[in-house]
Enzyme design. Structure first.
Site, PDB file in Angstrom:
ATOM      1  N   THR A 194      86.373  39.889  -1.979  1.00  0.00           N
ATOM      2  CA  THR A 194      86.505  39.041  -0.521  1.00  0.00           C
ATOM      3  C   THR A 194      85.251  38.428  -0.297  1.00  0.00           C
ATOM      4  OG1 THR A 194      85.641  40.899   0.871  1.00  0.00           O
ATOM      5  CG2 THR A 194      87.923  40.838   0.405  1.00  0.00           C
ATOM      6  N   GLU A 339      92.985  41.090   0.572  1.00  0.00           N
ATOM      7  CA  GLU A 339      93.381  42.673   0.584  1.00  0.00           C
ATOM      8  C   GLU A 339      94.890  42.741   0.280  1.00  0.00           C
ATOM      9  OE1 GLU A 339      91.014  41.228   2.485  1.00  0.00           O
ATOM     10  OE2 GLU A 339      89.485  42.649   2.655  1.00  0.00           O
ATOM     11  N   LYS A 444      84.637  37.321  24.902  1.00  0.00           N
ATOM     12  CA  LYS A 444      85.055  38.261  25.947  1.00  0.00           C
ATOM     13  C   LYS A 444      84.561  37.592  27.435  1.00  0.00           C
ATOM     14  CE  LYS A 444      87.033  42.748  26.154  1.00  0.00           C
ATOM     15  NZ  LYS A 444      87.023  44.232  25.641  1.00  0.00           N
ATOM     16  N   TRP A 449      89.910  38.474  27.525  1.00  0.00           N
ATOM     17  CA  TRP A 449      89.985  37.911  26.100  1.00  0.00           C
ATOM     18  C   TRP A 449      90.348  36.325  26.295  1.00  0.00           C
ATOM     19  CZ3 TRP A 449      91.847  41.968  22.089  1.00  0.00           C
ATOM     20  CH2 TRP A 449      91.016  42.893  21.852  1.00  0.00           C
TER      21      TRP A 449
HETATM   22  P1  ADP Z   1      87.867  35.799   4.333  1.00  0.00           P
HETATM   23  O1  ADP Z   1      87.651  37.256   5.085  1.00  0.00           O
HETATM   24  O2  ADP Z   1      86.711  35.446   3.503  1.00  0.00           O
HETATM   25  O3  ADP Z   1      88.123  34.771   5.378  1.00  0.00           O
HETATM   26  P2  ADP Z   1      90.484  35.935   3.298  1.00  0.00           P
HETATM   27  O4  ADP Z   1      90.867  34.593   2.631  1.00  0.00           O
HETATM   28  O5  ADP Z   1      90.853  37.127   2.738  1.00  0.00           O
HETATM   29  O6  ADP Z   1      88.881  36.104   3.107  1.00  0.00           O
HETATM   30  O7  ADP Z   1      90.784  35.707   4.581  1.00  0.00           O
HETATM   31  C1  ADP Z   1      91.573  36.761   5.356  1.00  0.00           C
HETATM   32  C2  ADP Z   1      91.751  36.385   6.959  1.00  0.00           C
HETATM   33  O8  ADP Z   1      91.779  34.761   6.895  1.00  0.00           O
HETATM   34  C3  ADP Z   1      92.903  37.118   7.707  1.00  0.00           C
HETATM   35  O9  ADP Z   1      92.239  38.298   8.056  1.00  0.00           O
HETATM   36  C4  ADP Z   1      92.701  36.052   8.928  1.00  0.00           C
HETATM   37  O10 ADP Z   1      91.757  36.311   9.885  1.00  0.00           O
HETATM   38  C5  ADP Z   1      92.760  34.741   8.490  1.00  0.00           C
HETATM   39  N1  ADP Z   1      93.962  34.072   8.013  1.00  0.00           N
HETATM   40  C6  ADP Z   1      94.663  34.015   7.239  1.00  0.00           C
HETATM   41  N2  ADP Z   1      95.634  33.045   7.192  1.00  0.00           N
HETATM   42  C7  ADP Z   1      95.771  32.917   8.572  1.00  0.00           C
HETATM   43  C8  ADP Z   1      96.855  32.392   9.432  1.00  0.00           C
HETATM   44  N3  ADP Z   1      97.743  31.658   9.049  1.00  0.00           N
HETATM   45  N4  ADP Z   1      96.348  32.149  10.876  1.00  0.00           N
HETATM   46  C9  ADP Z   1      95.100  32.771  11.323  1.00  0.00           C
HETATM   47  N5  ADP Z   1      94.146  33.516  10.475  1.00  0.00           N
HETATM   48  C10 ADP Z   1      94.487  33.505   9.322  1.00  0.00           C
END
Ligand code: ADP
Length: 552
Positions: A194, A339, A444, A449
Site C-alpha cells: 500500500t 487490501e 470535525k 462531522w
Molecule cells: P492508498 O491508501 O494509498 O490510497 P489504496 O489505493 O489502497 O491506497 O486506497 C484505498 C482507499 O482509496 C480506500 O480506502 C478509500 O479511502 C479510497 N477510495 C477508493 N475508491 C474510492 C471511491 N470510489 N470513493 C471514495 N474513496 C475511494
C-alpha cells in the site's frame, strides 16, 4: 450427519487463467501504445512469451515462492510477467514507480525481491536507490536498443552483485510452452505494498485463489460484464492494486487489452481511444477530469466506450454527468483498496428507479460485490444499522480481502476477522455504501462531522473550478474548519463569494468554508489521489496563501 460433496477439487490457479486464454482465444489481442505507433500481439504470442519468461527465470535460479518484481508501465511485457511469473509458482511483486526513493528501497528489501523487471525509461528512478538493494540478483531491462545503451544501464551496476539482462535476449531461445506446476491455490501469486501515507508501506500478498475469484468477480454482469467482445483499456497502472484485476479478468474471458504505456496525458490517451476503440476502461477520477477538459476544448470521439470504471477516490457527480451529457460515456463508480484486490463495491443503480433517482445511487460507492461482505461499525465496535444515517467505520471481509499484512503486525487494522478500511460512512437499507471520508481526513467542526468528500464534489461541480480538495484546519472557536484548496479552470477566476453562493443549496450552511486558497494544482499521491497530508503540511508551514471571508 454431514455428507461429503462429490465435486472435484481442482485448484484455482493463474496458470489456469493463462491456459484458458491461450487455448480458447488465441486470436484476441494485446495492444501496447508506443511512441512510434502501437505494438499488437495475439494471445497465442503473449502466452508463448509468458512461457519463455518462466523458462528464463527458472534458468537464472528462480524457484517457487521467489519474488520477481516489476517496475514497469502498462505494456505487453508487464502482462507477460503477470501471467508467467505467477503461473510458474514465483510471486510477482508490482513495485509502484511513484514511490519515494526510501519507500522503494524498503519495498524491494522487505519483499526480498530476487529479480526486477524494469522499463529502461525508469532506470533513473531505481538508480537512486540501487546501492541500497540487498537481495536483487538479476535485473531484466525492457526497452529497445536506443534506450539501453551502456550509459542508460549504468545506474543498475550499483546494485550489489546483480547481473543485468535485456528482456528480449533473456527470453530468446526458450521453449514457448511450459509445464505449469500444479500449485496449492492458497499459495502466494503476487504482492503489492500500500502506498503508505503513514509509516512504512505494508505488503499484501494475493493467492492464486483470491486472484481468480476476484477476476471472476470483475467479469460479473453487475461489475464490468466482460466478454470476448470487449477491448479493455487499463489506464489504472498495473503497479497499483493489480490494475483493478482487469488484466486477469480480461485475459480469462478473451477480451482485447489496450495498454497505454507511459502515455497517460489526456491528448495521447484520447488519440489512443479514438484509434483503438476500447469498450471498457478503468482509471482514477483525476485522469478522467483531464480527459473531459481536453475533449471539451478539442472535441473527441469516445463513443466506443460502453463502460468507464472509475474509483480510487470519490468520483464527482459533475464529472459523471458531464461525461454522459457531453461525451455520451457512462461512468460507473467502484470502491476498493490494495487490501481488497481491489474491487469491493460497484455503484450501479438498483432496478426499478427512474433516471433522476438513479443518480443518488450512482454517486454512492455502491453495493458490495457478491462473495464479499461489508458492515459499518461504531467507535465502540458495535455494528450499526443499515439505515443510510448511522455513520461509522466500514469493515469488509471475503475471499479476496487480506487477513493480515506481510511480515508486520498491525492488529489495529483488523477486527474479529474483518479488515478495517479506515473509511468512514454509511450503508443504506438497500446495501449502498456512502463514504463521507477517510478517517484521517475527517473534519470535525464543533463536534459535528463535515464531509470533505461531499464538499469537494460540490465544488468540482462549479463551472469555473478544475479541481478542488478540502482539508480540516485548526480553528479557535470550532476546533476545526474546512479549508477549500481550489484550482481554477483555464481562463477562469472563481471567487470565494461565488463559490459559497454556488455551494449554498448543495451543502449544509455551516459546512460553507470561510477559508480559501487558490493553487496551481492539487498535489497527488503516488497513485494519483489528492495528497491531503501534503496540503495540510503546506498549510501548517504557512506555504498556502489563504483568503478568509467574513461571515455572520
Ligand atoms: P492508498 O491508501 O494509498 O490510497 P489504496 O489505493 O489502497 O491506497 O486506497 C484505498 C482507499 O482509496 C480506500 O480506502 C478509500 O479511502 C479510497 N477510495 C477508493 N475508491 C474510492 C471511491 N470510489 N470513493 C471514495 N474513496 C475511494
Amino acid at each position: 450427519m454431514p455428507i461429503a460433496s462429490t465435486m472435484q477439487d481442482r485448484p484455482l490457479l493463474i496458470s489456469g487463467i493463462l491456459e484458458h486464454g491461450r487455448r480458447i482465444y488465441p486470436d484476441s489481442r494485446v495492444i501496447t501504445v508506443g511512441a512510434d505507433g502501437a505494438v499488437e500481439s495475439t494471445y497465442a504470442q503473449v502466452a508463448a512469451r509468458a512461457a519463455q519468461l518462466a523458462h528464463a527465470l527458472r534458468g537464472v535460479g528462480v524457484v517457487e515462492g521467489d519474488r520477481v518484481a516489476t517496475f514497469c508501465w502498462n505494456h505487453q511485457a508487464h502482462l507477460e510477467a503477470y501471467l508467467g511469473v505467477s503461473a510458474m509458482g514465483a510471486v510477482m511483486h508490482t513495485l509502484n514507480i511513484r514511490l519515494f526513493p526510501g519507500q522503494l528501497a524498503f519495498c524491494v528489501n522487505h519483499a526480498e525481491d530476487k529479480v526486477i523487471l524494469i522499463d529502461a525509461s525508469l532506470i533513473p528512478l531505481l538508480g537512486k536507490v540501487a546501492s541500497e538493494l540487498t537481495t536483487v540478483e538479476h535485473v531484466v531491462v525492457v526497452g529497445g536498443d536506443g534506450e539501453c545503451g551502456p550509459a542508460a544501464l549504468a545506474p543498475l551496476e550499483a546494485i550489489p552483485g546483480a547481473t543485468i539482462h535485456r528482456y528480449e535476449a533473456f527470453l530468446e531461445g526458450h521453449p514457448s510452452t511450459y509445464d505449469w506446476p500444479e500449485l496449492d491455490e492458497r499459495a502466494a501469486a503476487s504482492m503489492a505494498y500500500t502506498s503508505g501515507t503513514t509509516g512504512d508501506p505494508k505488503g499484501v500478498v494475493y493467492s492464486h485463489r483470491s486472484t481468480c475469484l476476484h477476476a471472476l468477480g470483475i467479469c460479473l454482469g453487475s461489475v464490468a460484464a466482460l466478454t470476448e467482445r470487449d477491448r479493455v483499456l487499463s489506464v489504472v497502472p498495473m503497479f497499483h492494486a493489480n490494475a483493478w484485476g482487469l488484466a486477469y479478468a480480461a485475459w480469462w474471458c478473451g477480451a482485447d487489452h489496450l495498454l497505454p504505456g507511459p502515455f497517460l496525458q489526456p491528448e495521447p490517451l484520447v488519440r489512443a481511444i479514438e484509434r483503438h476503440r476500447p469498450t471498457v476502461a478503468g482509471a482514477v477520477p483525476s485522469i478522467w477530469t483531464g480527459v473531459l477538459h481536453y475533449c471539451s476544448a478539442q472535441g473527441a470521439d469516445l463513443s466506443s466506450f460502453r463502460l468507464v470504471l472509475c474509483g480510487g477516490s470519490a468520483v464527482p457527480e459533475s464529472l459523471m454527468r458531464r461525461f454522459e451529457e457531453e461525451l455520451g460515456v457512462h461512468i460507473v463508480q467502484a470502491w476498493g483498496m490494495t487490501e481488497t484486490s481491489p474491487v469491493g463495491t460497484v455503484a450501479r443503480a438498483p432496478r426499478g428507479v427512474s433516471e433522476a433517482e438513479s443518480w443518488s445511487y450512482r454517486v454512492s460507492q455502491g453495493r458490495v460485490v457478491q462473495g464479499v461482505e461489508m458492515r459499518v461499525v461504531a467507535d465502540d465496535g458495535a455494528a450499526l444499522p443499515w439505515d443510510g444515517q448511522s455513520v461509522g467505520e466500514l469493515e469488509i471481509r471475503g475471499p479476496w480481502v487480506t487477513g493480515r499484512y506481510y511480515r508486520v503486525e498491525a492488529p489495529e487494522r483488523f477486527d474479529d476477522g474483518w479488515l478495517r478500511t479506515g473509511d468512514v460512512g454509511t450503508i443504506d437499507a438497500r446495501g449502498y455504501v456512502r463514504i463521507t471520508d477517510r478517517s484521517k481526513d475527517v473534519i470535525k467542526s464543533g463536534g459535528e462531522w463535515i464531509s470533505s468528500v461531499d464538499l469537494e464534489n460540490a465544488l468540482m461541480g462549479h463551472p469555473d473550478v478544475f479541481e478542488a480538495a478540502v482539508i480540516g484546519v485548526h480553528d479557535a472557536k470550532w476546533e476545526e474548519r474546512p479549508l477549500a484548496c481550489v484550482v481554477a479552470a483555464e481562463g477562469k477566476e472563481p471567487t470565494p463569494a461565488s463559490m459559497r453562493a454556488f455551494l449554498s443549496d448543495k451543502v449544509a450552511r455551516w459546512w460553507l468554508p470561510e477559508r480559501w486558497t487558490f493553487v496551481d494544482e492539487i498535489p497527488k499521491t503516488s497513485v494519483g489521489k489528492f495528497d491531503k497530508k501534503l496540503l495540510r503540511e503546506r498549510y501548517e508551514a504557512g506555504a498556502l496563501d489563504v483568503v478568509e471571508v467574513a461571515t455572520g
